[in-house]
Design a protein around this motif. Structure first.
Motif, PDB file in Angstrom:
ATOM      1  N   THR A   1      -7.859  -5.396  -6.601  1.00 57.08           N
ATOM      2  CA  THR A   1      -7.620  -4.084  -7.192  1.00 57.08           C
ATOM      3  C   THR A   1      -6.921  -3.235  -6.132  1.00 57.08           C
ATOM      4  O   THR A   1      -6.788  -3.646  -4.968  1.00 57.08           O
ATOM      5  CB  THR A   1      -8.940  -3.399  -7.574  1.00 57.08           C
ATOM      6  OG1 THR A   1      -9.684  -3.153  -6.385  1.00 57.08           O
ATOM      7  CG2 THR A   1      -9.755  -4.233  -8.543  1.00 57.08           C
ATOM      8  N   TYR A   2      -6.511  -2.049  -6.529  1.00 58.32           N
ATOM      9  CA  TYR A   2      -5.880  -1.143  -5.576  1.00 58.32           C
ATOM     10  C   TYR A   2      -6.842  -0.822  -4.426  1.00 58.32           C
ATOM     11  O   TYR A   2      -6.469  -0.873  -3.263  1.00 58.32           O
ATOM     12  CB  TYR A   2      -5.441   0.152  -6.259  1.00 58.32           C
ATOM     13  CG  TYR A   2      -4.957   1.178  -5.273  1.00 58.32           C
ATOM     14  CD1 TYR A   2      -3.726   1.030  -4.633  1.00 58.32           C
ATOM     15  CD2 TYR A   2      -5.735   2.276  -4.939  1.00 58.32           C
ATOM     16  CE1 TYR A   2      -3.293   1.956  -3.708  1.00 58.32           C
ATOM     17  CE2 TYR A   2      -5.306   3.206  -4.016  1.00 58.32           C
ATOM     18  CZ  TYR A   2      -4.084   3.043  -3.398  1.00 58.32           C
ATOM     19  OH  TYR A   2      -3.660   3.952  -2.477  1.00 58.32           O
ATOM     20  N   SER A   3      -8.095  -0.510  -4.741  1.00 63.93           N
ATOM     21  CA  SER A   3      -9.049  -0.163  -3.682  1.00 63.93           C
ATOM     22  C   SER A   3      -9.310  -1.355  -2.763  1.00 63.93           C
ATOM     23  O   SER A   3      -9.471  -1.185  -1.552  1.00 63.93           O
ATOM     24  CB  SER A   3     -10.351   0.383  -4.264  1.00 63.93           C
ATOM     25  OG  SER A   3     -10.950  -0.550  -5.122  1.00 63.93           O
ATOM     26  N   GLU A   4      -9.338  -2.565  -3.301  1.00 66.16           N
ATOM     27  CA  GLU A   4      -9.502  -3.752  -2.460  1.00 66.16           C
ATOM     28  C   GLU A   4      -8.271  -3.971  -1.582  1.00 66.16           C
ATOM     29  O   GLU A   4      -8.390  -4.396  -0.432  1.00 66.16           O
ATOM     30  CB  GLU A   4      -9.758  -4.987  -3.321  1.00 66.16           C
ATOM     31  CG  GLU A   4     -11.119  -4.986  -3.977  1.00 66.16           C
ATOM     32  CD  GLU A   4     -11.282  -6.074  -5.018  1.00 66.16           C
ATOM     33  OE1 GLU A   4     -12.438  -6.479  -5.248  1.00 66.16           O
ATOM     34  OE2 GLU A   4     -10.278  -6.520  -5.621  1.00 66.16           O
TER      35      GLU A   4
ATOM     36  N   VAL B   1       0.843  -1.200   0.000  1.00 67.08           N
ATOM     37  CA  VAL B   1       0.000   0.000   0.000  1.00 67.08           C
ATOM     38  C   VAL B   1       0.874   1.245   0.000  1.00 67.08           C
ATOM     39  O   VAL B   1       0.631   2.189  -0.753  1.00 67.08           O
ATOM     40  CB  VAL B   1      -0.970  -0.005   1.199  1.00 67.08           C
ATOM     41  CG1 VAL B   1      -1.635   1.348   1.381  1.00 67.08           C
ATOM     42  CG2 VAL B   1      -2.011  -1.093   1.019  1.00 67.08           C
ATOM     43  N   ALA B   2       1.929   1.252   0.817  1.00 69.84           N
ATOM     44  CA  ALA B   2       2.837   2.404   0.884  1.00 69.84           C
ATOM     45  C   ALA B   2       3.571   2.613  -0.437  1.00 69.84           C
ATOM     46  O   ALA B   2       3.828   3.756  -0.828  1.00 69.84           O
ATOM     47  CB  ALA B   2       3.836   2.218   2.022  1.00 69.84           C
TER      48      ALA B   2
ATOM     49  N   THR C   1      -5.064  -6.556 -10.906  1.00 66.80           N
ATOM     50  CA  THR C   1      -3.722  -6.878 -11.380  1.00 66.80           C
ATOM     51  C   THR C   1      -2.760  -7.182 -10.244  1.00 66.80           C
ATOM     52  O   THR C   1      -1.592  -7.436 -10.475  1.00 66.80           O
ATOM     53  CB  THR C   1      -3.146  -5.714 -12.188  1.00 66.80           C
ATOM     54  OG1 THR C   1      -3.148  -4.539 -11.368  1.00 66.80           O
ATOM     55  CG2 THR C   1      -3.939  -5.472 -13.456  1.00 66.80           C
ATOM     56  N   MET C   2      -3.238  -7.164  -9.012  1.00 70.22           N
ATOM     57  CA  MET C   2      -2.388  -7.471  -7.871  1.00 70.22           C
ATOM     58  C   MET C   2      -2.747  -8.865  -7.392  1.00 70.22           C
ATOM     59  O   MET C   2      -3.888  -9.132  -7.031  1.00 70.22           O
ATOM     60  CB  MET C   2      -2.607  -6.445  -6.763  1.00 70.22           C
ATOM     61  CG  MET C   2      -2.261  -5.057  -7.202  1.00 70.22           C
ATOM     62  SD  MET C   2      -2.611  -3.881  -5.907  1.00 70.22           S
ATOM     63  CE  MET C   2      -2.214  -2.379  -6.760  1.00 70.22           C
TER      64      MET C   2
ATOM     65  N   ASP D   1       0.846   7.416  -5.656  1.00 68.93           N
ATOM     66  CA  ASP D   1      -0.340   8.181  -5.990  1.00 68.93           C
ATOM     67  C   ASP D   1      -1.492   7.251  -6.360  1.00 68.93           C
ATOM     68  O   ASP D   1      -1.428   6.545  -7.372  1.00 68.93           O
ATOM     69  CB  ASP D   1      -0.029   9.108  -7.168  1.00 68.93           C
ATOM     70  CG  ASP D   1      -1.191  10.017  -7.511  1.00 68.93           C
ATOM     71  OD1 ASP D   1      -2.193  10.037  -6.758  1.00 68.93           O
ATOM     72  OD2 ASP D   1      -1.092  10.715  -8.540  1.00 68.93           O
ATOM     73  N   PRO D   2      -2.560   7.229  -5.544  1.00 68.29           N
ATOM     74  CA  PRO D   2      -3.700   6.345  -5.848  1.00 68.29           C
ATOM     75  C   PRO D   2      -4.335   6.659  -7.195  1.00 68.29           C
ATOM     76  O   PRO D   2      -4.933   5.789  -7.805  1.00 68.29           O
ATOM     77  CB  PRO D   2      -4.688   6.614  -4.715  1.00 68.29           C
ATOM     78  CG  PRO D   2      -3.965   7.383  -3.690  1.00 68.29           C
ATOM     79  CD  PRO D   2      -2.751   7.973  -4.325  1.00 68.29           C
TER      80      PRO D   2
END
Length: 143
Positions: A112-115, A83-84, A97-98, A88-89
């Motif tokens: 996803t990034y938000s998940e 996350v760190a 993709t993660m 930039d979100p």
């Protein structure tokens, strides 16, 4: 393969736990938590801790994984770092993709990034609650 993080070309990251085994003689082992405490819970998942088996159960989306205390701490640190490292979100991909490898490359949690952010919050809340319960136990137990 020994280690915790492996880079893959098609995904941002992979983490794995080399000693998790869910199959024995080609049969899936089903194990319920013996005496669990709910450490964190949301619409997306939960974290249970079982003092009898000394394991954490992390459920997120449609994935469920059982971790030793050491694995849970490593998993938390790994997710916090990811996350760190996103930065930039606004630039983060909103596609799944993660990939978090859960069992020797046989099972992945795609997020996803938000998940990933939600998972990170859930794991940190679970870890904090576990630490707090341990402090209370230590303070109230006879020496």
């Amino acid at each position: 393969m020994n280690g915790f993080v492996q880079q893959m070309s098609s995904t941002r990251f992979v983490c794995y736990f080399s000693d998790l085994e869910y199959k024995k003689d080609h049969q899936i082992i089903r194990r319920n938590m013996c005496n669990h405490t709910t450490l964190a819970q949301s619409n997306e998942g939960y974290i249970f801790e079982c003092k009898e088996c000394k394991r954490f159960q992390v459920a997120f989306g449609t994935s469920l994984v059982s971790l030793t205390p050491e694995q849970f701490v490593l998993f938390r640190k790994f997710i916090n770092k990811e996350v760190a490292d996103i930065g930039d979100p606004q630039e983060a991909s909103f596609a799944k993709t993660m990939a978090i490898e859960l069992v020797h490359g046989h099972c992945y949690m795609l997020v996803t990034y938000s998940e990933l952010i939600v998972l990170n919050e859930l794991i940190n809340k679970g870890w904090f609650t576990s630490e707090l319960l341990q402090v209370v136990h230590d303070l109230t137990s006879p020496s």
